[in-house]
Design a protein around this motif. Structure first.
Motif, PDB file in Angstrom:
ATOM      1  N   CYS A 508     -37.710 -35.500 -31.069  1.00 39.98           N
ATOM      2  CA  CYS A 508     -37.165 -35.848 -32.359  1.00 39.98           C
ATOM      3  C   CYS A 508     -38.340 -37.318 -32.695  1.00 39.98           C
ATOM      4  O   CYS A 508     -38.287 -38.159 -31.887  1.00 39.98           O
ATOM      5  CB  CYS A 508     -35.874 -36.311 -32.290  1.00 39.98           C
ATOM      6  SG  CYS A 508     -35.283 -37.421 -33.574  1.00 39.98           S
ATOM      7  N   CYS A 511     -35.847 -40.485 -32.971  1.00 41.05           N
ATOM      8  CA  CYS A 511     -35.417 -41.148 -31.915  1.00 41.05           C
ATOM      9  C   CYS A 511     -36.053 -40.938 -30.645  1.00 41.05           C
ATOM     10  O   CYS A 511     -35.357 -41.469 -29.563  1.00 41.05           O
ATOM     11  CB  CYS A 511     -33.632 -40.918 -31.780  1.00 41.05           C
ATOM     12  SG  CYS A 511     -33.464 -39.250 -31.166  1.00 41.05           S
ATOM     13  N   PHE A 513     -35.713 -38.236 -28.821  1.00 36.11           N
ATOM     14  CA  PHE A 513     -35.050 -37.299 -27.863  1.00 36.11           C
ATOM     15  C   PHE A 513     -35.656 -35.932 -27.626  1.00 36.11           C
ATOM     16  O   PHE A 513     -36.371 -35.310 -28.494  1.00 36.11           O
ATOM     17  CB  PHE A 513     -33.761 -36.955 -28.767  1.00 36.11           C
ATOM     18  CG  PHE A 513     -32.851 -36.105 -27.959  1.00 36.11           C
ATOM     19  CD1 PHE A 513     -31.747 -36.571 -27.112  1.00 36.11           C
ATOM     20  CD2 PHE A 513     -32.817 -34.799 -28.130  1.00 36.11           C
ATOM     21  CE1 PHE A 513     -31.120 -35.695 -26.333  1.00 36.11           C
ATOM     22  CE2 PHE A 513     -32.013 -33.787 -27.599  1.00 36.11           C
ATOM     23  CZ  PHE A 513     -31.015 -34.231 -26.629  1.00 36.11           C
ATOM     24  N   CYS A 548     -31.942 -33.031 -34.769  1.00 38.15           N
ATOM     25  CA  CYS A 548     -31.779 -33.567 -33.380  1.00 38.15           C
ATOM     26  C   CYS A 548     -30.264 -33.749 -32.939  1.00 38.15           C
ATOM     27  O   CYS A 548     -29.533 -34.420 -33.705  1.00 38.15           O
ATOM     28  CB  CYS A 548     -32.502 -34.956 -33.634  1.00 38.15           C
ATOM     29  SG  CYS A 548     -32.221 -36.026 -32.194  1.00 38.15           S
ATOM     30  N   ASN A 550     -29.229 -35.700 -30.952  1.00 39.94           N
ATOM     31  CA  ASN A 550     -28.949 -36.989 -30.594  1.00 39.94           C
ATOM     32  C   ASN A 550     -28.607 -37.737 -32.015  1.00 39.94           C
ATOM     33  O   ASN A 550     -27.778 -38.337 -32.131  1.00 39.94           O
ATOM     34  CB  ASN A 550     -29.956 -37.472 -29.974  1.00 39.94           C
ATOM     35  CG  ASN A 550     -29.637 -38.901 -29.383  1.00 39.94           C
ATOM     36  OD1 ASN A 550     -28.451 -39.064 -28.894  1.00 39.94           O
ATOM     37  ND2 ASN A 550     -30.471 -39.768 -29.436  1.00 39.94           N
ATOM     38  N   CYS A 551     -29.239 -37.644 -33.101  1.00 36.72           N
ATOM     39  CA  CYS A 551     -29.153 -38.748 -33.989  1.00 36.72           C
ATOM     40  C   CYS A 551     -29.137 -37.781 -35.357  1.00 36.72           C
ATOM     41  O   CYS A 551     -29.134 -38.415 -36.353  1.00 36.72           O
ATOM     42  CB  CYS A 551     -30.426 -39.745 -34.143  1.00 36.72           C
ATOM     43  SG  CYS A 551     -32.009 -38.878 -34.925  1.00 36.72           S
TER      44      CYS A 551
HETATM   45 ZN    ZN Z   1     -33.192 -37.743 -32.792  1.00 37.10          ZN
END
Ligand code: ZN
Ligand code: ATP
Ligand code: ZN
Length: 801
Positions: A508, A511, A513, A548, A550-551
């Motif tokens: 990503c 972030c 990730f 992503c 994560n974000c």
């Molecule tokens: Zn991310």
């Protein structure tokens, strides 16, 4: 009593480690010795082979076939190297003949050619049909059309043609046309007076011939010194005044002149290291040293002065460097210190040059060898010291059979010769550093740069921020400003684009990730063929994420950029900068690498932009800035060594900055600024990294806490490869203790290469006394296995991809 030769035949399909017995015909009795190459009949053909022993009797009752020819005048592998080949075969599960071939220079790998020739029985018509040239012709069934082949075979059955074998021995010694006088001086003088008027040039040559003595002199030299043309020399030969001779010469791969150097005055840390190593050299002790010295601490000088000690005692020295084609600077430094005593061995040389260097070593004319991986087999006698620079480099491990690590071979030879082995690095492999911690290796530390120059200041640039700021994922504003400052001050810049792991994983860009396996804590690899993300350890598979996890950003994509594209982008941003690019493309031609470095060294360019190949060994005093464009790519690889490799690479490349008077600065661009490998590379704190990484390895049961072995099956049919691997797993589970961890079978990262599917199993273990036997059983079983199925065993894999 008749002698029997034990011969390892060179037949790749006839895979065996046992030699065959052949009779040694009377006329060859005095010629055949172990370590020589021969040709022998095998089935219906003639093949080359290698004599490993000579005995008086054979267990073989029937009639033995005779050795046909001996290819060497003296053994090409001495006793030490023959023992080494056997050891190599056992420990790497390779065939003995493969190991022997690996140890010989390419030129000595003879091949056999078949010729077919007419006998007296042949009719005139048949002769014109099959032998248009009237004489023997090569009989290559793959090149001739079917009708010709069957026609020739018919003639052969009728006794009208015979087949002969000739070994195409490629071991050509290079010779020059040379001249010797063919008449006594008085006679030459007599002729000179008679021709003087009518042919003054001939008289001139005749006078020169009288001064020559009986050693042949190269024809070009004669022409030059006697100031006559080649035509005059030809006439002299035709008239019988002089004779032509072939003069044996070496191809010198090292034509450029070098400036001789004197030993430098050592600083205190260097002194301690040289003294310790020299003591072991003198005592002929097979002691292993780890020279752990920060970048620019003067490790090379330690090597050179230790080598000098070995030479002083009349012994020889071997110095291994990761990829010599990439380190002409190192070759120069050794050559400038030891001159003609140095031989260089690496793949960048022509086969002829390699062979000549090899002969100089074998004859004892060269006593210092500098070379890449396979130089570890250099036929040096009486070794007094072995050095392995940048010992952590993965290029020391061979990726094909025999899958040896040059470090292990170096240690074996050290024990054989009773000589120390020095492993040097700014960032030692975890294995080596762990052995030093256990006291198995003696650790020598160079903690400071030469003349107390400081290590460069390293800045970490968070590319997530930079990307937001200027939308440029390649060059951060900080890096561009720093480059501009160097251009203004006429200093130089090294920029590295990390190509390892190029496009094979997803990250990503918001972030940083990276998608990891839930079971293995190793990043998943993108498989374009199956549109999925896979774990190569445990086989876990999932869909390619669109956002992503994560974000939830959509900026998730492959990571990777080409050097050419970067060069263009950089030039647009800094139009005045002179950029040199060094990558696989720009260094394809012989000597290109060296030329680029020379240009950069003489400041014909401001920026050297390259791949990992610029990270090691370069020592340019005017370089004050190093930029790493993408620190993360290698971090995302599905490899338990990913952090180690990243730390090593960043530390090595940072070390190129500020090596002389001017202080150095480094910018590392990353999407993972908090990763420990990057944080610790910023501090150039190897010891801290070692402790941290050892902890991670301990948690994950990885080397050096566990040993690892890898087995791979490949076949055109995916089912066959997979099934073979499942059967192997069954054998392993039965033969090994319950403590051994068997991972897989799983498809390899690049599951399909050259129309073959690859499946692998990784074994992690601590003590498995049965492992050698079980693997040997698997290797033997593999020979009876299905056609087209290849099983490989790697006893110490460098990567698990
Ligand atoms: Zn991310
Ligand atoms: N005792 C010394 N006195 C003066 N200069 C020295 C001394 N030892 C080494 N040097 C110089 O210091 C520079 C750095 O040394 P060298 O290249 O051997 O470092 P290194 O430890 O091999 O570094 P790296 O791991 O970064 O390749 C060289 O230019 C070398 O000539
Ligand atoms: Zn997994």
């Amino acid at each position: 009593m008749a002698q029997i030769g034990q011969v390892l035949v060179d037949v790749p399909t006839m895979q065996t480690n046992e030699p065959y017995s052949y009779a040694i015909p009377d006329q060859l009795q005095d010629q055949v010795e172990p370590g020589m190459r021969v040709t022998v009949p095998f089935g219906h053909r003639m093949v080359s082979g290698f004599v490993v022993g000579i005995s008086d009797e054979s267990d073989y009752d029937g009639q033995l076939k005779p050795i046909q020819a001996v290819l060497d005048l003296a053994p090409v592998l001495n006793r030490e190297l023959r023992q080494l080949a056997d050891w190599l075969a056992t420990t790497t599960f390779a065939f003995r003949i493969t190991c022997i071939q690996t140890m010989l220079p390419n030129l000595l790998k003879a091949s056999v050619e078949r010729f077919i020739q007419p006998t007296d029985e042949i009719s005139a018509a048949e002769r014109t049909t099959y032998f248009p040239d009237g004489t023997a012709r090569p009989f290559d069934t793959e090149k001739l059309d079917e009708a010709t082949v069957s026609g020739l075979l018919k003639l052969r059955r009728a006794g009208k043609v015979t087949v002969t074998y000739q070994v195409k021995d490629k071991a050509a010694v290079k010779t020059l046309a040379a001249i010797v006088p063919a008449l006594p001086a008085t006679k030459l003088q007599e002729i000179a007076t008679t021709v003087a008027k009518r042919a003054p040039k001939q008289a001139q040559l005749l006078t020169y011939l009288q001064t020559m003595g009986d050693q042949p002199v190269a024809q070009t030299q004669v022409a030059h010194e006697a100031a006559v043309s080649a035509e005059v020399i030809r006439t002299a030969v035709a008239k019988g005044w002089a004779a032509k001779k072939a003069l044996e010469v070496y191809r010198d791969p090292f034509q450029r002149p070098v400036q001789p150097t004197q030993p430098l005055t050592l600083n205190a840390e260097q002194r301690v290291a040289v003294d310790a190593i020299s003591a072991a050299v003198t005592a002929q002790r097979a002691q292993t040293f780890l020279v752990e010295g920060v970048t620019g601490s003067g490790k090379t000088e330690v090597y050179l002065q230790s080598i000098a000690q070995a030479l002083k005692l009349g012994r020889t020295a071997l110095m291994l460097v990761p990829e010599i084609a990439l380190t002409p600077q190192m070759t120069n430094r050794v050559k400038s210190r030891f001159g003609h005593a140095v031989a260089v061995l690496h793949s960048g040389l022509s086969k002829g040059e390699q062979y000549d260097e090899w002969r100089r070593i074998d004859r004892g004319e060269a006593t210092v060898v500098v070379g890449a991986r396979s130089a570890v087999f250099a036929p040096l006698h009486n070794l007094g010291l072995i050095i392995m620079d940048e010992e952590h480099e993965s290029s020391y491990k061979q990726d094909e059979n025999p899958r040896y690590h040059a470090r292990d071979v170096a240690l074996w030879r050290g024990r054989y010769h009773g000589c120390p082995v020095v492993l040097g690095s700014a960032t030692p492999s975890l294995e080596t550093r762990a052995r030093a911690a256990k006291g198995l290796y003696t650790r020598l530390v160079l903690a400071h740069r030469v003349n107390d120059h400081p290590l460069p200041t390293v800045h970490i640039v968070d590319m997530r921020e930079a990307l937001k700021a200027n939308g440029d994922g390649d060059f951060s504003p900080d890096l561009l400003t720093a480059i501009q400052a160097r251009l203004d001050r006429q200093e130089q810049v090294v920029l590295m684009l990390n190509r390892r792991g190029y496009s094979s994983f997803m990250m990503c860009r918001d972030c940083g990730f990276v998608l990891k396996c839930p079971n293995c804590d190793i990043s998943l690899t993108l498989h374009v063929d199956t549109h999925s993300m896979k774990c190569h350890y445990c086989g876990h598979e999932e869909a390619i994420p669109r956002v992503c996890p994560n974000c939830h950003s959509r900026k998730i994509r492959y990571y990777g950029t080409g050097t050419q594209k970067i060069e263009k982008a950089l030039q647009e941003r800094l139009p005045a900068a002179r950029i040199l690019r060094m990558d696989v493309d720009s260094t394809r031609r012989k000597g290109a690498h060296e030329r680029i470095l020379k240009q950069f060294g003489s400041h014909q360019a401001d920026i050297l932009l390259g791949t990992q190949m610029i990270a090691k060994g370069l020592d340019f005093p005017n370089v004050t800035l190093v930029g790493v464009l993408n620190a993360d790519t290698a971090l995302g690889l599905p490899d338990f060594r990913a952090s180690e490799r990243t730390f090593q690479l960043l530390t090595q490349v940072s070390g190129r900055a500020g090596r002389a008077e001017k202080p150095g600065e480094v910018f590392i661009q990353t999407f993972n600024p908090d990763h420990y490998a990057i944080q610790l590379a910023q501090r150039q704190d190897y010891e801290r990294f070692f402790v941290t990484e050892m902890h991670m390895r301990h948690q994950g049961n990885y080397p050096p806490y566990y040993f690892a072995a890898q087995l791979t099956a490949s076949h055109e049919d995916e089912q066959v490869a997979a099934k073979a691997m499942y059967q192997i797993v069954a054998v392993l589970k039965q033969g090994l203790s319950p403590n051994a961890i068997v991972l897989g079978p799983t498809p390899k990262a690049i599951a399909r290469v050259k129309r073959k599917y690859y499946y692998q199993v990784v074994i992690k273990y601590k003590h498995e006394p049965q492992l050698q036997a079980v693997l040997e059983q698997i290797r033997q079983g593999a020979q009876q296995a299905q056609r087209g199925l290849t099983i490989t065993i790697d006893p110490e894999p460098m990567n698990f991809m």
